[in-house]
Write a protein that holds these residues in place. Structure first.
Motif, mmCIF file in Angstrom:
data_model
loop_
_atom_site.group_PDB
_atom_site.id
_atom_site.type_symbol
_atom_site.label_atom_id
_atom_site.label_comp_id
_atom_site.label_asym_id
_atom_site.label_seq_id
_atom_site.Cartn_x
_atom_site.Cartn_y
_atom_site.Cartn_z
ATOM 1 N N UNK A 17 0.842 -1.207 0.000
ATOM 2 C CA UNK A 17 0.000 0.000 0.000
ATOM 3 C C UNK A 17 0.874 1.253 0.000
ATOM 4 N N UNK A 18 1.934 1.247 0.793
ATOM 5 C CA UNK A 18 2.852 2.395 0.830
ATOM 6 C C UNK A 18 3.606 2.554 -0.491
ATOM 7 N N UNK A 19 4.026 1.437 -1.082
ATOM 8 C CA UNK A 19 4.773 1.501 -2.339
ATOM 9 C C UNK A 19 3.901 1.984 -3.493
ATOM 10 N N UNK A 20 2.612 1.669 -3.441
ATOM 11 C CA UNK A 20 1.706 2.129 -4.488
ATOM 12 C C UNK A 20 1.584 3.654 -4.484
ATOM 13 N N UNK A 21 1.661 4.254 -3.298
ATOM 14 C CA UNK A 21 1.546 5.712 -3.152
ATOM 15 C C UNK A 21 2.897 6.428 -3.174
ATOM 16 N N UNK A 22 3.996 5.676 -3.185
ATOM 17 C CA UNK A 22 5.336 6.254 -3.113
ATOM 18 C C UNK A 22 5.643 7.088 -4.355
ATOM 19 N N UNK A 23 6.055 8.352 -4.193
ATOM 20 C CA UNK A 23 6.409 9.173 -5.356
ATOM 21 C C UNK A 23 7.685 8.678 -6.027
ATOM 22 N N UNK A 24 7.812 9.000 -7.293
ATOM 23 C CA UNK A 24 8.988 8.584 -8.048
ATOM 24 C C UNK A 24 10.249 9.218 -7.454
ATOM 25 N N UNK A 25 11.305 8.419 -7.306
ATOM 26 C CA UNK A 25 12.562 8.899 -6.740
ATOM 27 C C UNK A 25 12.673 8.717 -5.243
ATOM 28 N N UNK A 26 11.585 8.360 -4.563
ATOM 29 C CA UNK A 26 11.613 8.148 -3.115
ATOM 30 C C UNK A 26 11.945 6.689 -2.817
ATOM 31 N N UNK A 27 12.392 6.424 -1.586
ATOM 32 C CA UNK A 27 12.825 5.073 -1.228
ATOM 33 C C UNK A 27 12.349 4.683 0.163
ATOM 34 N N UNK A 28 12.198 3.369 0.358
ATOM 35 C CA UNK A 28 11.898 2.781 1.659
ATOM 36 C C UNK A 28 13.000 1.787 1.988
ATOM 37 N N UNK A 29 13.434 1.794 3.237
ATOM 38 C CA UNK A 29 14.507 0.913 3.687
ATOM 39 C C UNK A 29 13.950 0.007 4.779
ATOM 40 N N UNK A 30 13.985 -1.305 4.567
ATOM 41 C CA UNK A 30 13.527 -2.289 5.544
ATOM 42 C C UNK A 30 14.754 -2.930 6.174
ATOM 43 N N UNK A 87 12.117 -2.930 10.965
ATOM 44 C CA UNK A 87 12.256 -1.472 10.956
ATOM 45 C C UNK A 87 11.989 -0.965 9.540
ATOM 46 N N UNK A 88 11.175 0.074 9.428
ATOM 47 C CA UNK A 88 10.874 0.682 8.136
ATOM 48 C C UNK A 88 11.291 2.146 8.194
ATOM 49 N N UNK A 89 12.211 2.522 7.315
ATOM 50 C CA UNK A 89 12.670 3.894 7.206
ATOM 51 C C UNK A 89 12.166 4.461 5.891
ATOM 52 N N UNK A 90 11.415 5.556 5.948
ATOM 53 C CA UNK A 90 10.998 6.263 4.741
ATOM 54 C C UNK A 90 12.082 7.298 4.457
ATOM 55 N N UNK A 91 12.857 7.078 3.415
ATOM 56 C CA UNK A 91 14.030 7.907 3.142
ATOM 57 C C UNK A 91 13.705 9.172 2.363
#
Length: 106
Positions: A17-30, A87-91
């Motif tokens: 769900x978060x990845x579907x809304x993630x803007x282009x160029x943004x990253x998530x770190x698990x 742990x989930x980091x929204x970078x």
């Protein structure tokens, strides 16, 4: 950088769900609780993601959103086999060179 702890049982639906809304160029770190293994997911296009595995194995994948669920299931079993919390980091907006590598220092 926003940080949250997620339960592994509900991680995949919440992450998709978060990845579907993630803007282009943004990253998530698990990362694991000890922060020694990670799965980094960066949106590189409208329907393209760059997934970097850094733990037991070091690999890099480029997949569309439709193939992300299957890939993440495999990576979670391999990188987080005994973890209960992840742990989930929204970078935020980050170029490939700006992304963190190695163990995070507090």
């Amino acid at each position: 950088m926003v940080y949250t702890m997620l339960d592994k049982a509900t991680l995949l639906p919440d992450l998709l769900r978060r990845l579907d809304k993630l803007p282009q160029g943004h990253a998530l770190d698990l990362r694991t609780y000890k922060r020694n293994r990670s799965v980094l997911i960066r949106r590189i296009g409208a329907d393209a993601f760059d997934v970097t595995e850094d733990g037991f194995q070091k690999e890099r994948f480029q997949v569309p959103f439709s193939g992300l669920k299957k890939l993440l299931k495999v990576l979670f079993k391999r990188e987080f086999p005994r973890s209960t919390k992840i742990r989930l980091y929204a970078l935020g907006a980050a170029d490939g060179d700006d992304l963190p590598t190695g163990r995070k220092v507090i």
